[in-house]
Design an enzyme around this catalytic site. Sequence first.
Site: not given
Ligand code: SAJ
Length: 417
Positions: A210, A264
Amino acid sequence: MSQRVAVIGLGYIGLPTAAILASHGYQVLGVDVSDKHVNAVNAGQIPFVEPDLGTHVAGAVSQGLLTAQKDTPKADIYIIAVPTPFAEGYQADLSYIDAATDALLPQLQGGELVILESTSPPGATQHLADRITAARPELTTDQAGGERNVDVAHCPERVLPGRVMVELVENDRIVGGLTPRAAERAKELYSSFCRGEIFLTDAVTAEMAKLTENSFRDVNIAFANELSIIAEKVGIDVFELIELANKHPRVNILQPGPGVGGHCIAVDPWFIVSAVPEHARLIRTAREVNDSKPEYVISKVLGHIEGKDAPVIAALGLAFKPDIDDMRESPALEIAKSLAERAPGATVLAVEPNIEELPARLHGTSNLRLATIEEALTDADVVALLVDHREFKAVAADQLGSTPVVDTRGVWRSEAK
Ligand code: SAJ
């Protein structure tokens, strides 16, 4: 008779899991310390926004398969889904897991299955088991069966906020047992609703899996964020650069932004760093790169208003990602707040289409207020695009006129050049 499952923590993960188990025939008892959560669930309602969750909860409650309470009841299976924030020095704070364990301890009689779903540092599942056997020495957690044995497993959640009800069912899962039997029992439970594959392993590998998934994203976003600064220094558009580099069959760079938010990806990598600080060098640096991006954005915006009298800054977006109202660890919110604090003579017009009023963290900032997108764009001396909400994507670059733009998400890049 159907098995009784107690789900401890009715938050973003616990409540969807409770509702889905109830709709697959389990008698589910939800437990939460918050009256708000308990009362909402017992009324068939949900205490936070998540698509499709409301229908599941209302259905399960009306059929009598899901109820909520503050005390931990006797059950055959316990699922712990409480928060693991970080404490001092980025160590994981296990106090919520400890409190949940202490509350179920008196109910154990042997034969139960205890599943830890909370994101945890390596060793947390064993720590939970040790807490059980320390308080109840007549019980064991390491036997392959036996009526005094309690089976303990870790099954981390992996669902994306906003798509939880879909991903709970569709995603593959990893189950780490302290014993193979614990893993098998947990697999049987999740098989009731999970259409993805369920992979069995040991507890520490599941804990690390995870953390590794979120660290993978964090490191890759850090790469994109670092590239965004490098691209600017060499005078090119980072979004075009990434788009072109991604045409290579083995390259898949993520997108830069104003920093990384949410509870996360911005948190979990620290659990690896604090577990093995001397060796987690890349993971630590990625965190630092992502955490330093807001400051870079702030400096750029401030550069555009230097020397201006009573300037107006439009801050577009406060949430941590597009089309949601969630502001946990949001870099956009921190940027808007810092701009207001560091430019006291300026007015910050914050545009956030997903909220009606400013969050408490912005109440003390008197030169920052909510505005409509039209007002912000008309009055602004500089526009900071911080979140790629659909409302902002709908704005054409030519509506911005000659106002300088700091577009952290590349929304207007092709037209705005
Ligand atoms: N972000 C970027 N660039 C990207 C992708 C994301 O800057 O290319 C930023 C987003 O704007 C945001 C942050 O990253 O600020 C996180 O956003 P996200 O949508 O990628 O992820 P979370 O935090 O909503 O959810 C993550 C997910 N993990 C993965 O994709 C590996 C989800 O599957 C997990 O269950 C969740 O964390 C968790 O609970 O850990």
